[in-house]
Design a protein around this motif. Sequence first.
Motif, PDB file in Angstrom:
ATOM      1  N   ALA A 145      23.846 -58.966 -65.300  1.00 54.98           N
ATOM      2  CA  ALA A 145      24.549 -58.037 -64.418  1.00 54.98           C
ATOM      3  C   ALA A 145      24.480 -58.527 -62.980  1.00 54.98           C
ATOM      4  CB  ALA A 145      23.946 -56.649 -64.529  1.00 54.98           C
ATOM      5  N   ALA A 146      25.613 -58.514 -62.291  1.00 57.30           N
ATOM      6  CA  ALA A 146      25.649 -58.840 -60.865  1.00 57.30           C
ATOM      7  C   ALA A 146      25.657 -57.559 -60.038  1.00 57.30           C
ATOM      8  CB  ALA A 146      26.874 -59.681 -60.543  1.00 57.30           C
ATOM      9  N   ASP A 147      26.393 -56.543 -60.484  1.00 59.83           N
ATOM     10  CA  ASP A 147      26.474 -55.270 -59.766  1.00 59.83           C
ATOM     11  C   ASP A 147      27.078 -54.230 -60.702  1.00 59.83           C
ATOM     12  OD1 ASP A 147      26.097 -53.598 -57.578  1.00 59.83           O
ATOM     13  OD2 ASP A 147      27.955 -54.174 -56.579  1.00 59.83           O
ATOM     14  N   THR A 148      26.654 -52.990 -60.569  1.00 57.14           N
ATOM     15  CA  THR A 148      27.149 -51.889 -61.394  1.00 57.14           C
ATOM     16  C   THR A 148      27.228 -50.625 -60.551  1.00 57.14           C
ATOM     17  OG1 THR A 148      26.130 -52.813 -63.383  1.00 57.14           O
ATOM     18  CG2 THR A 148      26.728 -50.493 -63.467  1.00 57.14           C
ATOM     19  N   HIS A 149      28.304 -49.888 -60.697  1.00 61.87           N
ATOM     20  CA  HIS A 149      28.454 -48.602 -60.011  1.00 61.87           C
ATOM     21  C   HIS A 149      29.135 -47.611 -60.939  1.00 61.87           C
ATOM     22  CE1 HIS A 149      27.203 -49.895 -56.049  1.00 61.87           C
ATOM     23  NE2 HIS A 149      27.858 -51.021 -56.291  1.00 61.87           N
ATOM     24  N   SER A 150      28.591 -46.405 -60.976  1.00 64.71           N
ATOM     25  CA  SER A 150      29.223 -45.299 -61.686  1.00 64.71           C
ATOM     26  C   SER A 150      29.748 -44.325 -60.636  1.00 64.71           C
ATOM     27  CB  SER A 150      28.219 -44.599 -62.595  1.00 64.71           C
ATOM     28  OG  SER A 150      27.819 -45.463 -63.625  1.00 64.71           O
ATOM     29  N   TYR A 151      30.813 -43.633 -60.978  1.00 63.23           N
ATOM     30  CA  TYR A 151      31.354 -42.648 -60.050  1.00 63.23           C
ATOM     31  C   TYR A 151      31.881 -41.458 -60.818  1.00 63.23           C
ATOM     32  CZ  TYR A 151      36.015 -44.304 -61.403  1.00 63.23           C
ATOM     33  OH  TYR A 151      37.136 -44.638 -62.113  1.00 63.23           O
ATOM     34  N   THR A 152      31.951 -40.343 -60.127  1.00 61.69           N
ATOM     35  CA  THR A 152      32.695 -39.176 -60.594  1.00 61.69           C
ATOM     36  C   THR A 152      33.576 -38.741 -59.425  1.00 61.69           C
ATOM     37  OG1 THR A 152      31.044 -37.553 -59.883  1.00 61.69           O
ATOM     38  CG2 THR A 152      30.838 -38.406 -62.135  1.00 61.69           C
ATOM     39  N   LYS A 153      34.754 -38.294 -59.747  1.00 60.77           N
ATOM     40  CA  LYS A 153      35.694 -37.865 -58.715  1.00 60.77           C
ATOM     41  C   LYS A 153      35.086 -36.751 -57.870  1.00 60.77           C
ATOM     42  CE  LYS A 153      40.381 -36.229 -58.011  1.00 60.77           C
ATOM     43  NZ  LYS A 153      41.705 -36.121 -58.602  1.00 60.77           N
ATOM     44  N   SER A 154      34.459 -35.780 -58.527  1.00 60.75           N
ATOM     45  CA  SER A 154      33.931 -34.623 -57.810  1.00 60.75           C
ATOM     46  C   SER A 154      32.755 -34.980 -56.903  1.00 60.75           C
ATOM     47  CB  SER A 154      33.515 -33.526 -58.798  1.00 60.75           C
ATOM     48  OG  SER A 154      32.510 -34.000 -59.666  1.00 60.75           O
ATOM     49  N   ALA A 155      31.927 -35.925 -57.287  1.00 58.70           N
ATOM     50  CA  ALA A 155      30.740 -36.247 -56.488  1.00 58.70           C
ATOM     51  C   ALA A 155      30.964 -37.353 -55.468  1.00 58.70           C
ATOM     52  CB  ALA A 155      29.586 -36.644 -57.411  1.00 58.70           C
ATOM     53  N   ASN A 156      31.849 -38.297 -55.757  1.00 58.54           N
ATOM     54  CA  ASN A 156      31.947 -39.490 -54.917  1.00 58.54           C
ATOM     55  C   ASN A 156      33.219 -39.616 -54.081  1.00 58.54           C
ATOM     56  OD1 ASN A 156      30.533 -40.623 -57.766  1.00 58.54           O
ATOM     57  ND2 ASN A 156      29.397 -40.876 -55.877  1.00 58.54           N
ATOM     58  N   ASP A 157      34.242 -38.857 -54.394  1.00 58.80           N
ATOM     59  CA  ASP A 157      35.505 -38.972 -53.654  1.00 58.80           C
ATOM     60  C   ASP A 157      35.737 -37.692 -52.865  1.00 58.80           C
ATOM     61  OD1 ASP A 157      37.947 -39.692 -52.661  1.00 58.80           O
ATOM     62  OD2 ASP A 157      38.981 -39.711 -54.598  1.00 58.80           O
ATOM     63  N   ARG A 158      34.993 -37.557 -51.775  1.00 58.80           N
ATOM     64  CA  ARG A 158      35.011 -36.310 -51.015  1.00 58.80           C
ATOM     65  C   ARG A 158      36.361 -36.005 -50.368  1.00 58.80           C
ATOM     66  NH1 ARG A 158      29.631 -38.159 -50.174  1.00 58.80           N
ATOM     67  NH2 ARG A 158      28.224 -36.764 -51.274  1.00 58.80           N
ATOM     68  N   ASP A 159      37.100 -37.061 -49.970  1.00 55.94           N
ATOM     69  CA  ASP A 159      38.397 -36.794 -49.339  1.00 55.94           C
ATOM     70  C   ASP A 159      39.549 -36.752 -50.354  1.00 55.94           C
ATOM     71  OD1 ASP A 159      38.718 -39.461 -49.934  1.00 55.94           O
ATOM     72  OD2 ASP A 159      38.953 -40.113 -47.851  1.00 55.94           O
ATOM     73  N   GLY A 160      39.252 -37.037 -51.627  1.00 57.84           N
ATOM     74  CA  GLY A 160      40.242 -36.900 -52.688  1.00 57.84           C
ATOM     75  C   GLY A 160      41.367 -37.919 -52.675  1.00 57.84           C
ATOM     76  N   ASN A 161      41.175 -39.070 -52.003  1.00 58.83           N
ATOM     77  CA  ASN A 161      42.256 -40.059 -51.913  1.00 58.83           C
ATOM     78  C   ASN A 161      42.258 -41.086 -53.058  1.00 58.83           C
ATOM     79  OD1 ASN A 161      40.100 -41.680 -51.251  1.00 58.83           O
ATOM     80  ND2 ASN A 161      40.946 -42.404 -49.328  1.00 58.83           N
ATOM     81  N   GLY A 162      41.336 -40.931 -54.003  1.00 60.95           N
ATOM     82  CA  GLY A 162      41.302 -41.840 -55.156  1.00 60.95           C
ATOM     83  C   GLY A 162      40.576 -43.144 -54.885  1.00 60.95           C
ATOM     84  N   TYR A 163      39.955 -43.287 -53.708  1.00 58.29           N
ATOM     85  CA  TYR A 163      39.222 -44.507 -53.351  1.00 58.29           C
ATOM     86  C   TYR A 163      37.765 -44.175 -53.074  1.00 58.29           C
ATOM     87  CZ  TYR A 163      37.716 -48.781 -51.110  1.00 58.29           C
ATOM     88  OH  TYR A 163      37.023 -49.941 -50.813  1.00 58.29           O
ATOM     89  N   ILE A 164      36.865 -45.031 -53.587  1.00 55.70           N
ATOM     90  CA  ILE A 164      35.424 -44.868 -53.340  1.00 55.70           C
ATOM     91  C   ILE A 164      34.873 -46.198 -52.841  1.00 55.70           C
ATOM     92  CG2 ILE A 164      33.177 -44.363 -54.380  1.00 55.70           C
ATOM     93  CD1 ILE A 164      34.713 -42.704 -56.483  1.00 55.70           C
ATOM     94  N   ALA A 165      34.129 -46.167 -51.736  1.00 54.41           N
ATOM     95  CA  ALA A 165      33.446 -47.357 -51.208  1.00 54.41           C
ATOM     96  C   ALA A 165      32.010 -47.354 -51.689  1.00 54.41           C
ATOM     97  CB  ALA A 165      33.496 -47.353 -49.680  1.00 54.41           C
ATOM     98  N   PHE A 166      31.489 -48.529 -52.021  1.00 59.62           N
ATOM     99  CA  PHE A 166      30.115 -48.632 -52.518  1.00 59.62           C
ATOM    100  C   PHE A 166      29.168 -49.350 -51.557  1.00 59.62           C
ATOM    101  CE2 PHE A 166      32.641 -48.466 -56.520  1.00 59.62           C
ATOM    102  CZ  PHE A 166      32.212 -47.216 -56.932  1.00 59.62           C
ATOM    103  N   HIS A 167      29.519 -50.523 -51.085  1.00 60.34           N
ATOM    104  CA  HIS A 167      28.613 -51.293 -50.216  1.00 60.34           C
ATOM    105  C   HIS A 167      29.194 -51.385 -48.821  1.00 60.34           C
ATOM    106  CE1 HIS A 167      25.755 -52.741 -53.237  1.00 60.34           C
ATOM    107  NE2 HIS A 167      26.802 -52.799 -54.042  1.00 60.34           N
TER     108      HIS A 167
END
Length: 167
Positions: A145-167
Amino acid sequence: MRTRSVRPVIAAALAAGALTGALVATPAQAAEYSSALKITGVQYDAPGRDNNSCTTGNTKAEFVTIKNYARTGRVNLKGYVVKDAVGNSYTFRANHYLEPGDYVKLRGGRGTESDSGNVAYRNNCNFIWNNDKDTIKLIKPGGAAADTHSYTKSANDRDGNGYIAFH
C-alpha cells in the motif's frame, strides 16, 4: 569515600526512556508516509447528472489526484494501481513520470495519457467512485500500500461539491 548523587542517573534514565518512547512512536507515523506518492483528493461526484455515456457523459469530470511529495527524485507511475472498495481498479501501464511536487489526475472516460498535461484516463466510461462513500487505495507495483483514504459524503464533503481533499 566519594558519594555520587543518583539524580543525574535518574534524569539520564528518564531522558532515555522518553527518547525510546519517541522512537517507538515514529514507525507508526512513518508507516503512513512510506511512499512519496499520496492521494491528494477525489472528485467522487462529477458535476451534473451522472451519465456514463462515452460520448455525452460526464465520467471525465470524476477523478482522483495523486501527487509526488518527494523533495528529490521523480517517480514512475508504471505498475501502480488505483482501486476502490469493491476492487474496481486501474493500473498505470505506460511510463508516467511525476517530478517532485508534480501530480496526475486519473480521470474516468477515454483520452490520451499525458505527462505534460498531468492526466491519465481509465479508458472506461463507468463511474468508479461511489457518491455516498468509498475507499481509494493507491498500491505500489510490488503490491504494498502506498496510500489509502476512505470517505463518506456526509462526514467528509462539508460543502457538498463532490470533492474531498486529503493531503
